[in-house]
Design a protein around this motif. Structure first.
Motif, PDB file in Angstrom:
ATOM      1  N   LEU A  65       4.235 -22.492  -7.211  1.00  0.00           N
ATOM      2  CA  LEU A  65       5.174 -21.736  -8.033  1.00  0.00           C
ATOM      3  C   LEU A  65       5.612 -20.465  -7.309  1.00  0.00           C
ATOM      4  CD1 LEU A  65       6.633 -21.374 -10.755  1.00  0.00           C
ATOM      5  CD2 LEU A  65       4.547 -20.284 -11.631  1.00  0.00           C
ATOM      6  N   GLY A  66       4.663 -19.821  -6.618  1.00  0.00           N
ATOM      7  CA  GLY A  66       4.992 -18.608  -5.856  1.00  0.00           C
ATOM      8  C   GLY A  66       5.938 -18.880  -4.713  1.00  0.00           C
ATOM      9  N   TRP A  67       5.802 -20.040  -4.085  1.00  0.00           N
ATOM     10  CA  TRP A  67       6.754 -20.394  -3.018  1.00  0.00           C
ATOM     11  C   TRP A  67       8.177 -20.457  -3.561  1.00  0.00           C
ATOM     12  CZ3 TRP A  67       3.338 -24.984  -0.901  1.00  0.00           C
ATOM     13  CH2 TRP A  67       2.321 -24.447  -0.103  1.00  0.00           C
ATOM     14  N   GLY A  68       8.315 -21.055  -4.747  1.00  0.00           N
ATOM     15  CA  GLY A  68       9.649 -21.140  -5.345  1.00  0.00           C
ATOM     16  C   GLY A  68      10.188 -19.771  -5.716  1.00  0.00           C
ATOM     17  N   ILE A  69       9.341 -18.934  -6.348  1.00  0.00           N
ATOM     18  CA  ILE A  69       9.771 -17.578  -6.719  1.00  0.00           C
ATOM     19  C   ILE A  69      10.111 -16.771  -5.467  1.00  0.00           C
ATOM     20  CG2 ILE A  69       9.023 -15.405  -7.760  1.00  0.00           C
ATOM     21  CD1 ILE A  69       7.300 -17.072  -9.680  1.00  0.00           C
ATOM     22  N   GLY A  70       9.266 -16.889  -4.436  1.00  0.00           N
ATOM     23  CA  GLY A  70       9.509 -16.155  -3.197  1.00  0.00           C
ATOM     24  C   GLY A  70      10.812 -16.561  -2.541  1.00  0.00           C
ATOM     25  N   HIS A  71      11.145 -17.842  -2.616  1.00  0.00           N
ATOM     26  CA  HIS A  71      12.398 -18.317  -2.023  1.00  0.00           C
ATOM     27  C   HIS A  71      13.596 -17.702  -2.735  1.00  0.00           C
ATOM     28  CE1 HIS A  71      15.511 -21.082  -0.609  1.00  0.00           C
ATOM     29  NE2 HIS A  71      14.683 -21.412   0.368  1.00  0.00           N
ATOM     30  N   VAL A  72      13.513 -17.607  -4.056  1.00  0.00           N
ATOM     31  CA  VAL A  72      14.611 -17.005  -4.829  1.00  0.00           C
ATOM     32  C   VAL A  72      14.760 -15.525  -4.469  1.00  0.00           C
ATOM     33  CG1 VAL A  72      15.376 -16.375  -7.145  1.00  0.00           C
ATOM     34  CG2 VAL A  72      14.416 -18.651  -6.722  1.00  0.00           C
ATOM     35  N   ILE A  73      13.634 -14.808  -4.402  1.00  0.00           N
ATOM     36  CA  ILE A  73      13.688 -13.375  -4.071  1.00  0.00           C
ATOM     37  C   ILE A  73      14.177 -13.179  -2.639  1.00  0.00           C
ATOM     38  CG2 ILE A  73      12.335 -11.265  -3.827  1.00  0.00           C
ATOM     39  CD1 ILE A  73      10.479 -12.323  -6.005  1.00  0.00           C
ATOM     40  N   ALA A  74      13.710 -14.029  -1.720  1.00  0.00           N
ATOM     41  CA  ALA A  74      14.142 -13.928  -0.322  1.00  0.00           C
ATOM     42  C   ALA A  74      15.650 -14.132  -0.204  1.00  0.00           C
ATOM     43  CB  ALA A  74      13.397 -14.952   0.531  1.00  0.00           C
ATOM     44  N   THR A  75      16.186 -15.046  -1.001  1.00  0.00           N
ATOM     45  CA  THR A  75      17.639 -15.257  -0.994  1.00  0.00           C
ATOM     46  C   THR A  75      18.372 -13.992  -1.412  1.00  0.00           C
ATOM     47  OG1 THR A  75      17.324 -17.605  -1.539  1.00  0.00           O
ATOM     48  CG2 THR A  75      19.513 -16.667  -1.938  1.00  0.00           C
ATOM     49  N   ALA A  76      17.851 -13.330  -2.450  1.00  0.00           N
ATOM     50  CA  ALA A  76      18.473 -12.082  -2.907  1.00  0.00           C
ATOM     51  C   ALA A  76      18.377 -10.999  -1.833  1.00  0.00           C
ATOM     52  CB  ALA A  76      17.804 -11.613  -4.194  1.00  0.00           C
ATOM     53  N   ILE A  77      17.256 -10.960  -1.104  1.00  0.00           N
ATOM     54  CA  ILE A  77      17.062  -9.932  -0.079  1.00  0.00           C
ATOM     55  C   ILE A  77      18.038 -10.124   1.075  1.00  0.00           C
ATOM     56  CG2 ILE A  77      15.450  -9.116   1.692  1.00  0.00           C
ATOM     57  CD1 ILE A  77      13.203  -9.554  -0.321  1.00  0.00           C
ATOM     58  N   VAL A  78      18.156 -11.349   1.599  1.00  0.00           N
ATOM     59  CA  VAL A  78      19.048 -11.556   2.749  1.00  0.00           C
ATOM     60  C   VAL A  78      20.503 -11.348   2.344  1.00  0.00           C
ATOM     61  CG1 VAL A  78      17.446 -13.110   3.902  1.00  0.00           C
ATOM     62  CG2 VAL A  78      19.171 -14.063   2.386  1.00  0.00           C
ATOM     63  N   THR A  79      20.833 -11.630   1.099  1.00  0.00           N
ATOM     64  CA  THR A  79      22.196 -11.366   0.627  1.00  0.00           C
ATOM     65  C   THR A  79      22.472  -9.870   0.592  1.00  0.00           C
ATOM     66  OG1 THR A  79      22.168 -13.386  -0.712  1.00  0.00           O
ATOM     67  CG2 THR A  79      23.835 -11.734  -1.254  1.00  0.00           C
ATOM     68  N   ALA A  80      21.493  -9.099   0.105  1.00  0.00           N
ATOM     69  CA  ALA A  80      21.668  -7.643   0.012  1.00  0.00           C
ATOM     70  C   ALA A  80      21.659  -6.975   1.379  1.00  0.00           C
ATOM     71  CB  ALA A  80      20.569  -7.045  -0.857  1.00  0.00           C
ATOM     72  N   MET A  81      21.035  -7.606   2.379  1.00  0.00           N
ATOM     73  CA  MET A  81      20.886  -6.973   3.692  1.00  0.00           C
ATOM     74  C   MET A  81      22.001  -7.334   4.665  1.00  0.00           C
ATOM     75  SD  MET A  81      16.781  -7.281   4.308  1.00  0.00           S
ATOM     76  CE  MET A  81      16.952  -6.717   5.991  1.00  0.00           C
ATOM     77  N   PRO A  84      19.331 -14.593   8.630  1.00  0.00           N
ATOM     78  CA  PRO A  84      19.401 -15.884   7.933  1.00  0.00           C
ATOM     79  C   PRO A  84      18.162 -16.100   7.066  1.00  0.00           C
ATOM     80  CG  PRO A  84      18.743 -16.212  10.208  1.00  0.00           C
ATOM     81  CD  PRO A  84      19.057 -14.748  10.070  1.00  0.00           C
ATOM     82  N   LEU A  85      18.303 -16.940   6.073  1.00  0.00           N
ATOM     83  CA  LEU A  85      17.168 -17.280   5.214  1.00  0.00           C
ATOM     84  C   LEU A  85      16.440 -18.465   5.841  1.00  0.00           C
ATOM     85  CD1 LEU A  85      15.475 -17.021   2.678  1.00  0.00           C
ATOM     86  CD2 LEU A  85      17.128 -18.464   1.491  1.00  0.00           C
ATOM     87  N   VAL A  86      15.278 -18.197   6.397  1.00  0.00           N
ATOM     88  CA  VAL A  86      14.449 -19.245   7.000  1.00  0.00           C
ATOM     89  C   VAL A  86      13.036 -19.085   6.461  1.00  0.00           C
ATOM     90  CG1 VAL A  86      13.557 -20.253   9.127  1.00  0.00           C
ATOM     91  CG2 VAL A  86      15.846 -19.256   9.095  1.00  0.00           C
ATOM     92  N   VAL A  87      12.620 -20.012   5.627  1.00  0.00           N
ATOM     93  CA  VAL A  87      11.247 -20.021   5.116  1.00  0.00           C
ATOM     94  C   VAL A  87      10.547 -21.194   5.789  1.00  0.00           C
ATOM     95  CG1 VAL A  87       9.775 -20.118   3.079  1.00  0.00           C
ATOM     96  CG2 VAL A  87      12.016 -19.016   2.938  1.00  0.00           C
ATOM     97  N   SER A  88       9.825 -20.902   6.857  1.00  0.00           N
ATOM     98  CA  SER A  88       9.202 -21.952   7.658  1.00  0.00           C
ATOM     99  C   SER A  88       7.876 -22.389   7.048  1.00  0.00           C
ATOM    100  CB  SER A  88       8.974 -21.450   9.084  1.00  0.00           C
ATOM    101  OG  SER A  88       8.031 -20.387   9.080  1.00  0.00           O
ATOM    102  N   ASN A  89       7.373 -23.514   7.559  1.00  0.00           N
ATOM    103  CA  ASN A  89       6.052 -23.983   7.123  1.00  0.00           C
ATOM    104  C   ASN A  89       4.974 -22.963   7.461  1.00  0.00           C
ATOM    105  OD1 ASN A  89       7.109 -26.381   6.133  1.00  0.00           O
ATOM    106  ND2 ASN A  89       6.827 -27.474   8.076  1.00  0.00           N
ATOM    107  N   HIS A  90       5.168 -22.258   8.575  1.00  0.00           N
ATOM    108  CA  HIS A  90       4.211 -21.217   8.956  1.00  0.00           C
ATOM    109  C   HIS A  90       4.176 -20.109   7.911  1.00  0.00           C
ATOM    110  CE1 HIS A  90       3.143 -17.390  10.984  1.00  0.00           C
ATOM    111  NE2 HIS A  90       2.222 -18.125  11.563  1.00  0.00           N
ATOM    112  N   THR A  91       5.353 -19.722   7.424  1.00  0.00           N
ATOM    113  CA  THR A  91       5.415 -18.678   6.403  1.00  0.00           C
ATOM    114  C   THR A  91       4.753 -19.137   5.114  1.00  0.00           C
ATOM    115  OG1 THR A  91       7.480 -17.842   7.359  1.00  0.00           O
ATOM    116  CG2 THR A  91       6.969 -17.178   5.110  1.00  0.00           C
ATOM    117  N   LEU A  92       5.026 -20.371   4.714  1.00  0.00           N
ATOM    118  CA  LEU A  92       4.400 -20.904   3.502  1.00  0.00           C
ATOM    119  C   LEU A  92       2.887 -20.954   3.661  1.00  0.00           C
ATOM    120  CD1 LEU A  92       6.831 -23.877   2.718  1.00  0.00           C
ATOM    121  CD2 LEU A  92       6.792 -21.621   1.647  1.00  0.00           C
ATOM    122  N   ALA A  93       2.438 -21.412   4.823  1.00  0.00           N
ATOM    123  CA  ALA A  93       0.998 -21.504   5.052  1.00  0.00           C
ATOM    124  C   ALA A  93       0.351 -20.128   5.081  1.00  0.00           C
ATOM    125  CB  ALA A  93       0.733 -22.237   6.364  1.00  0.00           C
TER     126      ALA A  93
END
Length: 792
Positions: free
Chosen positions: A725-741, A749-758
């Motif tokens: 659930l946190g991965w999904g929430i984090g992805h939504v927040i990350a999208t908002a951050i890269v848009t604002a930046m 760019p928005l890149v959520v890699s397997n390394h980041t998830l792990a």
């Protein structure tokens, strides 16, 4: 009523704070994380803004800039007579190729003239060491500090220079800084390169002689009066200098150094609002859970207090103090950490923002606002439970809470066919019978996971940005920028040079793109058909072919101009014949660094009414013959600057990525604090609620490990629910951050890699292991007699 309550309530408050010190400290650290991130950003925003404004004011940074081919000196008098004109500096600018002792790579420099006596009227110099060049000497120069530091240059050192095709030696007599070059970038580059590009100042007489500009100037910088609009002044200046090769005046807002710094400050301001909101939101959630369960376990205490005459107001204030003390503790820790981290990060910024000194400051108003927000958010977190405590009737409070209504849940039915142990069934039953509490606990774990994710995803994003720009889009080893466009035949002579494997030409011209009232200055790149060393890529990193006619625009540029594929745009070329064209937009593509417009090279030359010309040469080289190629290019008079792709990559990591990744590392560290705070509180609250049940199991003969399995297994299930659930929430927040930046200079760019998830899961699991170990030890120390005592 005594502000701190009666002696009895004060004693009770102290005891509760001590008994729940671990939980309260964890919540305070979460709050401190939010405050630290906010102050970290605000301290740098305030300090850099104040430093910049003071620097601009004290050294008269210009409001308007103009580059042109050549204009006679008498025009300066006409400029001064324009209504609204202030201080004026008519200068000579040029470029040079330098030879630095002990450094073999190509080095270029921008040359700027100084008046015969004293400082210029605008863009005055800050003298770090030495003095300004003497008007009696033609071989003296002042060097910008970043270049001098990169090469260890000191006063008296000499530089070999080729200026306007003539070689001469320059002696360094001063090391200076300028408000015009806080951010220094080479021609044709996108990032600073302190080793391979510098700025040098010479006297007007010396530079005019070297550039054949006696009695003329080719650069104008001026201040304008506050009551004069910049657009009107630009219009007047352009009309006056069009005949002299003016490429279009620009205001301070479009000056590259100022614009980059403004974008950086705006990003700091954005980060100061996004991350603290996340941290304080998590703290509010934790306080709500802790205080609600504290009130639930103290029903009988509240009843006794009311029976002894304590009013609802006093009881409400007592629990409010508990919340506010935790919030205040977190605020103080956050302020100390935030100011310290802000100062350290500010010193890091100073490594490549060329200010004379950092004016370190933080507005007291920000501190006051943060204090009010923190206390209000914390109190709102516990408000519902505090109100519940004040409204609880004494007679009802004296009775224990009614037992939960038992029924077999769907989850238990579904798992009944499996071979679950008795303790595992207890875990499933506890979680399924209180879905609201289970969801809130899982949401806490999810928020902890999300915060760690958004603190770390930017590392993968920056890596993708670098890979796209310096590996996919650019495949050359070096590029050479030319003073003037040349014919294609120049490429053939380069192809014969040993060490050069492949050569490709392109053309870059300054343009202004116009769509209605929207205008954007940028560079138009003419790329040859079937280019091999430079390509335009889309968001999937696939090459986008250059259409035979029509523009390709980057998405950021197309959005700022409100243009889509198929629309037409007016292109005002600011070089050569200064033609004005109307071209169709053939497509929109992606680019992470800068904003660009692309056109087929042959179509560009036809549109400009010129033959096959190029002013930029891309090359791939034999690594074993780099030095020979550099020496060959160094001797070509028409080469203005040489840029190495690897040098730009190194520069990226030394400047933009260094501060960017330092900031995200701090966020990640504080995200780990949140993760521990959330999970530790979840485990401790569960232990306090189920202490009687666990003790009962021990009395009934269950071993310590079996009893621990009930509590720790529950925590493990919460992790299994909360982390995805946190991965999904984090992805939504990350999208908002890269848009604002997103800025004109770069987009992450928005890149959520397997390394980041792990990594985010690992941090949360590690926090859970530490919290679980603490809970395991507390279960071992359970006093079975005291826990089993109850009031019937």
């Amino acid at each position: 009523m005594n502000f701190f309550g009666s002696n009895v309530l004060r004693t009770k408050l102290r005891r509760e704070l001590w008994q729940m010190r671990g939980q309260m400290l964890a919540i305070a650290l979460v709050i401190a994380g939010g405050i630290a991130v906010c102050l970290l950003s605000l301290v740098n925003y305030d300090s850099l803004s104040a430093t910049r404004e003071q620097y601009y004011r004290n050294y008269h940074f210009a409001d308007l800039f103009l580059s042109l081919k050549r204009a006679p000196r008498y025009l300066v008098q006409q400029v001064s007579e324009i209504p609204g004109a202030g201080r004026i500096s008519a200068r000579i600018e040029g470029t040079a190729r330098l030879a630095v002792s002990g450094f073999s790579d190509p080095v270029s420099a921008r040359l700027v003239s100084l008046p015969t006596t004293g400082q210029p009227s605008v863009n005055r110099l800050y003298l770090r060491h030495g003095r300004l060049p003497s008007p009696q000497r033609n071989d003296e120069t002042a060097v910008i500090g970043s270049f001098a530091e990169a090469h260890g240059l000191t006063l008296g050192d000499e530089l070999g220079a080729i200026i306007n095709g003539r070689q001469q030696s320059l002696r360094i007599v001063g090391i200076v800084e300028s408000p015009e070059f806080i951010y220094v970038i080479p021609p044709g580059g996108m990032l600073p390169d302190f080793e391979r590009f510098g700025v040098l100042w010479m006297t007007e007489k010396a530079l005019a002689s070297a550039m054949d500009m006696t009695g003329a100037f080719n650069s104008l910088a001026m201040e304008i009066n506050p009551d004069t609009t910049i657009a009107d002044m630009i219009d007047r200046i352009d009309r006056l200098f069009t005949a002299y090769g003016g490429v279009g005046a620009i205001g301070r807002e479009d000056q590259f150094s100022h614009r980059f710094l403004s974008d950086e400050l705006n990003q700091l301001k954005t980060m100061a609002s996004i991350f603290p909101a996340i941290f304080l939101g998590v703290a509010m959630f934790l306080l709500n859970v802790v205080i609600s369960r504290l009130v639930s376990t103290q029903r009988d205490v509240i009843a006794v207090l009311k029976a002894f005459g304590y009013s609802n107001r006093e009881i409400g204030w007592h629990y409010s103090q508990l919340v506010l003390i935790v919030a205040l503790m977190g605020f103080v820790i956050g302020c100390v950490a935030g100011v310290w981290l802000g100062r350290e990060l500010g010193e890091l910024y100073m490594d490549y923002y060329r200010f004379p000194e950092l004016l370190f400051q933080i507005s007291p108003a920000w501190i006051a606002i943060l204090a009010v927000i923190t206390l209000c958010v914390a109190w709102l977190g516990g408000w519902k439970s505090i109100v519940q405590a004040t409204r609880l009737p004494p007679a009802e409070a004296m009775r224990p809470e009614g037992p939960a209504r038992f029924r077999v849940s769907m989850l238990e039915t579904w798992l009944s066919t499996g071979r679950l142990t008795q303790t595992s069934r207890m875990i499933v039953r506890q979680l399924s019978h209180r879905p609201g509490r289970t969801l809130s606990s899982a949401l806490g774990v999810a928020m902890a996971t999300a915060v760690v994710l958004i603190g770390n995803f930017q590392l993968s994003s920056v890596s993708m940005m670098v890979h796209t720009q310096f590996s996919v889009a650019q495949k050359h080893d070096i590029s050479a920028a030319l003073y003037e466009p040349v014919g294609y035949r120049e490429l053939y002579s380069l192809k014969q040079q040993p060490g050069i494997r492949f050569v490709e030409g392109s053309r870059v011209v300054p343009v202004e793109l116009i769509n209605g009232h929207r205008r954007q200055r940028t560079a138009l790149s003419g790329i040859p058909e079937a280019a091999k060393l430079q390509s335009v890529v889309n968001e999937r990193l696939n090459d986008v072919p250059i259409p035979p006619a029509g523009l390709l625009l980057t998405d950021f540029l197309a959005t700022s101009l409100d243009i889509r594929a198929g629309d037409e745009v007016t292109v005002r070329i600011l070089d050569g014949q200064r033609a004005t064209l109307t071209l169709p937009v053939a497509g929109v593509t992606s680019e992470f660094l800068g904003v660009g417009a692309y056109l087929n090279l042959a179509a560009m030359n036809r549109a400009m009414g010129e033959g096959p010309l190029i002013n930029r040469i891309l090359m791939t080289l034999d690594p074993a013959q780099l030095q020979e190629v550099y020496e060959y290019l160094y001797d070509i008079p028409g080469v203005m600057a040489i840029n190495r792709r690897q040098a730009m990559l190194d520069s990226f990591y030394e400047t933009l990525a260094k501060t960017f990744l330092t900031y995200t590392f701090i966020i990640s560290l504080l995200g780990g604090v949140i993760a521990f705070g959330v999970i530790y509180n979840t485990a401790r609250i569960s232990l306090s609620e189920r202490g009687r049940d666990l003790a009962s199991l021990r009395v009934l003969g269950y071993g310590h490990n079996e009893v621990s399995h009930v509590l720790l297994g529950e925590l493990a299930l919460l992790l299994m629910i909360g982390i995805p659930l946190g991965w999904g929430i984090g992805h939504v927040i990350a999208t908002a951050i890269v848009t604002a930046m997103q800025t004109e200079l770069y987009r992450v760019p928005l890149v959520v890699s397997n390394h980041t998830l792990a990594l985010s899961a690992t941090v949360v699991i590690a926090s859970a292991l530490v919290s679980g170990f603490i809970s395991w030890r507390k279960i071992r120390k359970l006093d079975l007699v005291s826990v089993l005592k109850t009031r019937e």
